[in-house]
Design a protein around this motif. Structure first.
Motif, PDB file in Angstrom:
ATOM      1  N   ASN A   1       0.835  -1.208   0.000  1.00 27.32           N
ATOM      2  CA  ASN A   1       0.000   0.000   0.000  1.00 27.32           C
ATOM      3  C   ASN A   1       0.862   1.248   0.000  1.00 27.32           C
ATOM      4  O   ASN A   1       1.929   1.280   0.630  1.00 27.32           O
ATOM      5  CB  ASN A   1      -0.906   0.018   1.238  1.00 27.32           C
ATOM      6  N   PHE A   2       0.388   2.265  -0.702  1.00 29.45           N
ATOM      7  CA  PHE A   2       1.015   3.586  -0.655  1.00 29.45           C
ATOM      8  C   PHE A   2      -0.046   4.604  -1.030  1.00 29.45           C
ATOM      9  O   PHE A   2      -0.734   4.456  -2.040  1.00 29.45           O
ATOM     10  CB  PHE A   2       2.195   3.681  -1.613  1.00 29.45           C
ATOM     11  N   GLY A   3      -0.169   5.652  -0.197  1.00 21.40           N
ATOM     12  CA  GLY A   3      -1.212   6.632  -0.464  1.00 21.40           C
ATOM     13  C   GLY A   3      -2.559   5.932  -0.510  1.00 21.40           C
ATOM     14  O   GLY A   3      -2.919   5.189   0.397  1.00 21.40           O
ATOM     15  N   ASP A   4      -3.297   6.168  -1.602  1.00 17.35           N
ATOM     16  CA  ASP A   4      -4.613   5.529  -1.721  1.00 17.35           C
ATOM     17  C   ASP A   4      -4.608   4.375  -2.719  1.00 17.35           C
ATOM     18  O   ASP A   4      -5.655   3.992  -3.229  1.00 17.35           O
ATOM     19  CB  ASP A   4      -5.682   6.561  -2.103  1.00 17.35           C
ATOM     20  N   ILE A   5      -3.423   3.798  -2.986  1.00 14.67           N
ATOM     21  CA  ILE A   5      -3.369   2.654  -3.895  1.00 14.67           C
ATOM     22  C   ILE A   5      -2.972   1.383  -3.149  1.00 14.67           C
ATOM     23  O   ILE A   5      -2.272   1.422  -2.132  1.00 14.67           O
ATOM     24  CB  ILE A   5      -2.406   2.867  -5.078  1.00 14.67           C
ATOM     25  N   THR A   6      -3.446   0.265  -3.680  1.00 15.59           N
ATOM     26  CA  THR A   6      -3.055  -1.058  -3.200  1.00 15.59           C
ATOM     27  C   THR A   6      -2.608  -1.871  -4.396  1.00 15.59           C
ATOM     28  O   THR A   6      -3.300  -1.920  -5.414  1.00 15.59           O
ATOM     29  CB  THR A   6      -4.243  -1.767  -2.515  1.00 15.59           C
ATOM     30  N   LEU A   7      -1.449  -2.483  -4.273  1.00 13.37           N
ATOM     31  CA  LEU A   7      -0.934  -3.362  -5.325  1.00 13.37           C
ATOM     32  C   LEU A   7      -0.937  -4.790  -4.813  1.00 13.37           C
ATOM     33  O   LEU A   7      -0.279  -5.105  -3.818  1.00 13.37           O
ATOM     34  CB  LEU A   7       0.490  -2.962  -5.720  1.00 13.37           C
ATOM     35  N   ASP A   8      -1.679  -5.643  -5.491  1.00 12.80           N
ATOM     36  CA  ASP A   8      -1.672  -7.074  -5.193  1.00 12.80           C
ATOM     37  C   ASP A   8      -0.768  -7.729  -6.233  1.00 12.80           C
ATOM     38  O   ASP A   8      -1.179  -7.945  -7.377  1.00 12.80           O
ATOM     39  CB  ASP A   8      -3.087  -7.646  -5.270  1.00 12.80           C
ATOM     40  N   SER A   9       0.470  -8.015  -5.824  1.00 14.31           N
ATOM     41  CA  SER A   9       1.450  -8.566  -6.764  1.00 14.31           C
ATOM     42  C   SER A   9       1.069  -9.955  -7.239  1.00 14.31           C
ATOM     43  O   SER A   9       1.331 -10.319  -8.391  1.00 14.31           O
ATOM     44  CB  SER A   9       2.838  -8.596  -6.120  1.00 14.31           C
ATOM     45  N   ASN A  10       0.472 -10.734  -6.364  1.00 13.83           N
ATOM     46  CA  ASN A  10       0.099 -12.101  -6.738  1.00 13.83           C
ATOM     47  C   ASN A  10      -0.984 -12.102  -7.823  1.00 13.83           C
ATOM     48  O   ASN A  10      -0.941 -12.915  -8.748  1.00 13.83           O
ATOM     49  CB  ASN A  10      -0.402 -12.868  -5.512  1.00 13.83           C
ATOM     50  N   GLU A  11      -1.936 -11.180  -7.705  1.00 13.91           N
ATOM     51  CA  GLU A  11      -3.038 -11.104  -8.668  1.00 13.91           C
ATOM     52  C   GLU A  11      -2.734 -10.136  -9.804  1.00 13.91           C
ATOM     53  O   GLU A  11      -3.529 -10.030 -10.747  1.00 13.91           O
ATOM     54  CB  GLU A  11      -4.328 -10.672  -7.960  1.00 13.91           C
ATOM     55  N   GLN A  12      -1.602  -9.433  -9.704  1.00 17.40           N
ATOM     56  CA  GLN A  12      -1.221  -8.418 -10.693  1.00 17.40           C
ATOM     57  C   GLN A  12      -2.363  -7.407 -10.879  1.00 17.40           C
ATOM     58  O   GLN A  12      -2.797  -7.115 -11.986  1.00 17.40           O
ATOM     59  CB  GLN A  12      -0.833  -9.061 -12.028  1.00 17.40           C
TER      60      GLN A  12
ATOM     61  N   LEU B  82      -3.974  -3.530  -9.567  1.00 18.29           N
ATOM     62  CA  LEU B  82      -3.830  -2.225  -8.931  1.00 18.29           C
ATOM     63  C   LEU B  82      -5.213  -1.740  -8.527  1.00 18.29           C
ATOM     64  O   LEU B  82      -6.144  -1.751  -9.339  1.00 18.29           O
ATOM     65  CB  LEU B  82      -3.187  -1.235  -9.903  1.00 18.29           C
ATOM     66  N   GLU B  83      -5.348  -1.314  -7.273  1.00 17.98           N
ATOM     67  CA  GLU B  83      -6.644  -0.863  -6.775  1.00 17.98           C
ATOM     68  C   GLU B  83      -6.526   0.520  -6.155  1.00 17.98           C
ATOM     69  O   GLU B  83      -5.534   0.849  -5.512  1.00 17.98           O
ATOM     70  CB  GLU B  83      -7.185  -1.828  -5.714  1.00 17.98           C
ATOM     71  N   SER B  84      -7.578   1.316  -6.369  1.00 15.14           N
ATOM     72  CA  SER B  84      -7.743   2.584  -5.668  1.00 15.14           C
ATOM     73  C   SER B  84      -9.243   2.813  -5.552  1.00 15.14           C
ATOM     74  O   SER B  84      -9.917   2.078  -4.835  1.00 15.14           O
ATOM     75  CB  SER B  84      -7.049   3.732  -6.397  1.00 15.14           C
TER      76      SER B  84
ATOM     77  N   GLN C 103      -0.796   5.967 -16.868  1.00 16.18           N
ATOM     78  CA  GLN C 103      -2.156   5.874 -17.399  1.00 16.18           C
ATOM     79  C   GLN C 103      -3.042   5.027 -16.490  1.00 16.18           C
ATOM     80  O   GLN C 103      -4.211   5.369 -16.244  1.00 16.18           O
ATOM     81  CB  GLN C 103      -2.127   5.277 -18.807  1.00 16.18           C
ATOM     82  N   LYS C 104      -2.488   3.939 -15.966  1.00 16.51           N
ATOM     83  CA  LYS C 104      -3.290   3.051 -15.126  1.00 16.51           C
ATOM     84  C   LYS C 104      -3.538   3.658 -13.748  1.00 16.51           C
ATOM     85  O   LYS C 104      -4.605   3.435 -13.152  1.00 16.51           O
ATOM     86  CB  LYS C 104      -2.625   1.679 -15.040  1.00 16.51           C
ATOM     87  N   LEU C 105      -2.605   4.424 -13.234  1.00 19.50           N
ATOM     88  CA  LEU C 105      -2.835   5.144 -11.983  1.00 19.50           C
ATOM     89  C   LEU C 105      -3.956   6.164 -12.167  1.00 19.50           C
ATOM     90  O   LEU C 105      -4.805   6.344 -11.284  1.00 19.50           O
ATOM     91  CB  LEU C 105      -1.553   5.839 -11.511  1.00 19.50           C
ATOM     92  N   GLN C 106      -3.974   6.811 -13.317  1.00 15.37           N
ATOM     93  CA  GLN C 106      -5.059   7.748 -13.608  1.00 15.37           C
ATOM     94  C   GLN C 106      -6.379   7.009 -13.784  1.00 15.37           C
ATOM     95  O   GLN C 106      -7.442   7.489 -13.365  1.00 15.37           O
ATOM     96  CB  GLN C 106      -4.725   8.546 -14.870  1.00 15.37           C
ATOM     97  N   ALA C 107      -6.316   5.827 -14.398  1.00 13.35           N
ATOM     98  CA  ALA C 107      -7.534   5.057 -14.670  1.00 13.35           C
ATOM     99  C   ALA C 107      -8.254   4.633 -13.397  1.00 13.35           C
ATOM    100  O   ALA C 107      -9.479   4.499 -13.386  1.00 13.35           O
ATOM    101  CB  ALA C 107      -7.200   3.824 -15.515  1.00 13.35           C
ATOM    102  N   VAL C 108      -7.490   4.399 -12.322  1.00 16.69           N
ATOM    103  CA  VAL C 108      -8.123   4.002 -11.050  1.00 16.69           C
ATOM    104  C   VAL C 108      -8.366   5.209 -10.146  1.00 16.69           C
ATOM    105  O   VAL C 108      -8.700   5.066  -8.979  1.00 16.69           O
ATOM    106  CB  VAL C 108      -7.279   2.929 -10.308  1.00 16.69           C
ATOM    107  N   ASN C 109      -8.142   6.416 -10.712  1.00 18.43           N
ATOM    108  CA  ASN C 109      -8.383   7.682  -9.983  1.00 18.43           C
ATOM    109  C   ASN C 109      -7.533   7.812  -8.726  1.00 18.43           C
ATOM    110  O   ASN C 109      -7.983   8.338  -7.692  1.00 18.43           O
ATOM    111  CB  ASN C 109      -9.872   7.805  -9.617  1.00 18.43           C
ATOM    112  N   ALA C 110      -6.307   7.323  -8.808  1.00 16.79           N
ATOM    113  CA  ALA C 110      -5.412   7.356  -7.650  1.00 16.79           C
ATOM    114  C   ALA C 110      -4.802   8.745  -7.458  1.00 16.79           C
ATOM    115  O   ALA C 110      -4.536   9.457  -8.430  1.00 16.79           O
ATOM    116  CB  ALA C 110      -4.294   6.334  -7.813  1.00 16.79           C
ATOM    117  N   HIS C 111      -4.593   9.103  -6.199  1.00 17.50           N
ATOM    118  CA  HIS C 111      -3.860  10.325  -5.874  1.00 17.50           C
ATOM    119  C   HIS C 111      -2.385   9.976  -5.650  1.00 17.50           C
ATOM    120  O   HIS C 111      -1.767  10.355  -4.652  1.00 17.50           O
ATOM    121  CB  HIS C 111      -4.460  10.991  -4.634  1.00 17.50           C
TER     122      HIS C 111
END
Length: 228
Positions: free
Chosen positions: A128-139, A141-143, A198-206
């Motif tokens: 986790n960092f800021g408002d994003i979560t990275l699940d490496s096993n599932e590849q 990105l969540e926000s 682009q993908k960080l923008q796509a999930v509306n991450a800050h």
């Protein structure tokens, strides 16, 4: 694997460095907690090994500062203190593993090999960092929503999150993500940086990746709270 070793007993430090070098690990030794904080802020490491009782700044104090900066690199603590409370203090400060002195070099090497296997096979799990979560096993990105990542995108973002707020040069990113692939150049890295943006923008991450083509690049929290 690049390792930061903070151990004030110089003879012991030399023994550990020699043992790790013999296994082809790249080791950067320092001798107090303050030096450890400085080196951690200046470079990217796969592992940090800190003695607890060090001059100028203890290993626990150094680890707290490093974690506060956003650095999530795996940390093994070394200590001559065997009491449960001391171990809890180290773990609460952000340590991932613990070895009590005196210890066997075989045990330390075994712990490092275990870390290598786990990282190679499963990545670093959920970060986790800021408002994003990275699940490496599932590849994934969540926000505010989620999106799938490629294997290389996952490794690249994994490295950025572990070293959040650090300016990382292109050569380190290429070496860690593509390892011994000599065909990878700055143009390829720039393409993947663009994909991640682009993908960080796509999930509306800050959260964003700063830096121009050629690097260095830096993962930062772009929210108002993160900028304060």
């Amino acid at each position: 694997m690049r390792i930061l070793l903070a151990e004030d007993e110089k003879q012991l430090s030399r023994v550990i460095v020699a043992a790790l070098n013999s296994r082809n690990y790249d080791v950067v030794p320092v001798y107090n907690g303050q030096e450890a904080v400085k080196k951690a802020s200046q470079g990217v490491y796969d592992l940090m090994i800190f003695d607890i009782m060090m001059p100028v700044m203890t290993g626990v104090e150094a680890l707290k500062k490093i974690r506060a900066s956003g650095d999530q690199t795996y940390v093994i603590m070394l200590t001559a203190m065997a009491e449960v409370d001391d171990k809890v203090t180290g773990l609460d400060a952000g340590a991932d593993d613990y070895i009590t002195k005196p210890f066997s070099l075989k045990e330390l090497l075994a712990r490092i090999r275990s870390l290598e296997r786990r990282t190679e096979n499963y990545g670093n799990g959920v970060l986790n960092f800021g408002d994003i979560t990275l699940d490496s096993n599932e590849q994934r990105l969540e926000s505010f929503n989620s999106i799938s990542l490629s294997a290389k995108e996952t490794k690249l973002l994994n490295l950025f999150i572990l070293n959040a707020n650090k300016k990382i040069i292109s050569e380190i990113l290429i070496d860690h993500v593509w390892e011994n692939d000599d065909d990878i150049d700055q143009d390829t890295l720039w393409i993947y940086i663009s994909y991640l943006r682009q993908k960080l923008q796509a999930v509306n991450a800050h959260v964003g990746i700063e830096g121009e083509k050629g690097g260095p690049y830096q993962l930062v929290n772009t929210s108002k709270e993160g900028r304060t």
